[in-house]
Scaffold this motif. Sequence first.
Motif, PDB file in Angstrom:
ATOM      1  N   ALA A  79     -14.223  -2.919  -6.042  1.00 29.88           N
ATOM      2  CA  ALA A  79     -13.712  -1.624  -6.498  1.00 29.88           C
ATOM      3  C   ALA A  79     -12.570  -1.820  -7.496  1.00 29.88           C
ATOM      4  O   ALA A  79     -12.445  -1.050  -8.464  1.00 29.88           O
ATOM      5  CB  ALA A  79     -13.234  -0.813  -5.305  1.00 29.88           C
ATOM      6  N   GLN A  80     -11.781  -2.814  -7.308  1.00 27.35           N
ATOM      7  CA  GLN A  80     -10.655  -3.066  -8.213  1.00 27.35           C
ATOM      8  C   GLN A  80     -11.123  -3.446  -9.605  1.00 27.35           C
ATOM      9  O   GLN A  80     -10.470  -3.106 -10.597  1.00 27.35           O
ATOM     10  CB  GLN A  80      -9.758  -4.160  -7.647  1.00 27.35           C
ATOM     11  CG  GLN A  80      -8.997  -3.734  -6.420  1.00 27.35           C
ATOM     12  CD  GLN A  80      -8.176  -4.870  -5.845  1.00 27.35           C
ATOM     13  OE1 GLN A  80      -7.846  -5.812  -6.535  1.00 27.35           O
ATOM     14  NE2 GLN A  80      -7.854  -4.754  -4.566  1.00 27.35           N
TER      15      GLN A  80
ATOM     16  N   GLY B 107      -5.769  -0.774  -0.781  1.00 24.29           N
ATOM     17  CA  GLY B 107      -6.769  -0.032  -0.021  1.00 24.29           C
ATOM     18  C   GLY B 107      -8.151  -0.099  -0.639  1.00 24.29           C
ATOM     19  O   GLY B 107      -9.052   0.622  -0.224  1.00 24.29           O
ATOM     20  N   GLN B 108      -8.338  -0.943  -1.630  1.00 20.72           N
ATOM     21  CA  GLN B 108      -9.633  -1.104  -2.285  1.00 20.72           C
ATOM     22  C   GLN B 108     -10.075  -2.550  -2.180  1.00 20.72           C
ATOM     23  O   GLN B 108      -9.257  -3.458  -2.229  1.00 20.72           O
ATOM     24  CB  GLN B 108      -9.549  -0.763  -3.773  1.00 20.72           C
ATOM     25  CG  GLN B 108      -9.181   0.654  -4.085  1.00 20.72           C
ATOM     26  CD  GLN B 108      -9.104   0.878  -5.577  1.00 20.72           C
ATOM     27  OE1 GLN B 108      -8.792  -0.034  -6.330  1.00 20.72           O
ATOM     28  NE2 GLN B 108      -9.386   2.098  -6.001  1.00 20.72           N
TER      29      GLN B 108
ATOM     30  N   VAL C 108      -5.611 -15.655   0.350  1.00 20.63           N
ATOM     31  CA  VAL C 108      -4.496 -14.873   0.883  1.00 20.63           C
ATOM     32  C   VAL C 108      -4.043 -13.814  -0.117  1.00 20.63           C
ATOM     33  O   VAL C 108      -3.783 -12.667   0.256  1.00 20.63           O
ATOM     34  CB  VAL C 108      -3.323 -15.798   1.285  1.00 20.63           C
ATOM     35  CG1 VAL C 108      -2.066 -15.016   1.606  1.00 20.63           C
ATOM     36  CG2 VAL C 108      -3.733 -16.655   2.481  1.00 20.63           C
ATOM     37  N   ILE C 109      -3.983 -14.163  -1.392  1.00 23.10           N
ATOM     38  CA  ILE C 109      -3.587 -13.194  -2.415  1.00 23.10           C
ATOM     39  C   ILE C 109      -4.616 -12.078  -2.516  1.00 23.10           C
ATOM     40  O   ILE C 109      -4.267 -10.900  -2.624  1.00 23.10           O
ATOM     41  CB  ILE C 109      -3.379 -13.895  -3.769  1.00 23.10           C
ATOM     42  CG1 ILE C 109      -2.137 -14.779  -3.698  1.00 23.10           C
ATOM     43  CG2 ILE C 109      -3.264 -12.890  -4.907  1.00 23.10           C
ATOM     44  CD1 ILE C 109      -1.978 -15.731  -4.861  1.00 23.10           C
ATOM     45  N   GLY C 110      -5.897 -12.425  -2.469  1.00 20.97           N
ATOM     46  CA  GLY C 110      -6.945 -11.408  -2.510  1.00 20.97           C
ATOM     47  C   GLY C 110      -6.893 -10.485  -1.309  1.00 20.97           C
ATOM     48  O   GLY C 110      -7.034  -9.269  -1.436  1.00 20.97           O
ATOM     49  N   LEU C 111      -6.669 -11.046  -0.129  1.00 26.64           N
ATOM     50  CA  LEU C 111      -6.564 -10.242   1.083  1.00 26.64           C
ATOM     51  C   LEU C 111      -5.350  -9.320   1.020  1.00 26.64           C
ATOM     52  O   LEU C 111      -5.435  -8.139   1.354  1.00 26.64           O
ATOM     53  CB  LEU C 111      -6.479 -11.159   2.306  1.00 26.64           C
ATOM     54  CG  LEU C 111      -6.497 -10.488   3.670  1.00 26.64           C
ATOM     55  CD1 LEU C 111      -7.806  -9.731   3.869  1.00 26.64           C
ATOM     56  CD2 LEU C 111      -6.322 -11.522   4.759  1.00 26.64           C
ATOM     57  N   ALA C 112      -4.215  -9.830   0.573  1.00 29.53           N
ATOM     58  CA  ALA C 112      -3.002  -9.018   0.450  1.00 29.53           C
ATOM     59  C   ALA C 112      -3.199  -7.894  -0.555  1.00 29.53           C
ATOM     60  O   ALA C 112      -2.755  -6.758  -0.326  1.00 29.53           O
ATOM     61  CB  ALA C 112      -1.821  -9.899   0.041  1.00 29.53           C
ATOM     62  N   THR C 113      -3.893  -8.169  -1.649  1.00 31.82           N
ATOM     63  CA  THR C 113      -4.152  -7.145  -2.652  1.00 31.82           C
ATOM     64  C   THR C 113      -5.033  -6.045  -2.076  1.00 31.82           C
ATOM     65  O   THR C 113      -4.790  -4.860  -2.328  1.00 31.82           O
ATOM     66  CB  THR C 113      -4.821  -7.766  -3.890  1.00 31.82           C
ATOM     67  OG1 THR C 113      -3.972  -8.803  -4.395  1.00 31.82           O
ATOM     68  CG2 THR C 113      -5.052  -6.744  -4.970  1.00 31.82           C
ATOM     69  N   GLU C 114      -6.032  -6.415  -1.300  1.00 26.96           N
ATOM     70  CA  GLU C 114      -6.891  -5.408  -0.671  1.00 26.96           C
ATOM     71  C   GLU C 114      -6.097  -4.549   0.304  1.00 26.96           C
ATOM     72  O   GLU C 114      -6.265  -3.334   0.355  1.00 26.96           O
ATOM     73  CB  GLU C 114      -8.049  -6.074   0.070  1.00 26.96           C
ATOM     74  CG  GLU C 114      -9.124  -6.573  -0.843  1.00 26.96           C
ATOM     75  CD  GLU C 114     -10.400  -6.927  -0.094  1.00 26.96           C
ATOM     76  OE1 GLU C 114     -10.681  -6.296   0.942  1.00 26.96           O
ATOM     77  OE2 GLU C 114     -11.106  -7.833  -0.554  1.00 26.96           O
TER      78      GLU C 114
END
Length: 47
Positions: free
Chosen positions: A42-43, A37-38, A27-33
């Motif tokens: 890419a991050q 927008g990356q 969930v944290i990874g999805l929210a960060t994306e």
Amino acid sequence: MADTTNRFGFVAFAETWNGRLAMMGFVIGLATEILTGQGILAQIGLG
């Protein structure tokens, strides 16, 4: 009396927490994306 239950290895307690932490990470990874927008690659400079 000391608590002698095993909390390491493939026991229900460890597997429950492993699942919870994996769900939080997803969930944290999805929210960060969504917020940046990356994608994750890419991050960290690989994408």
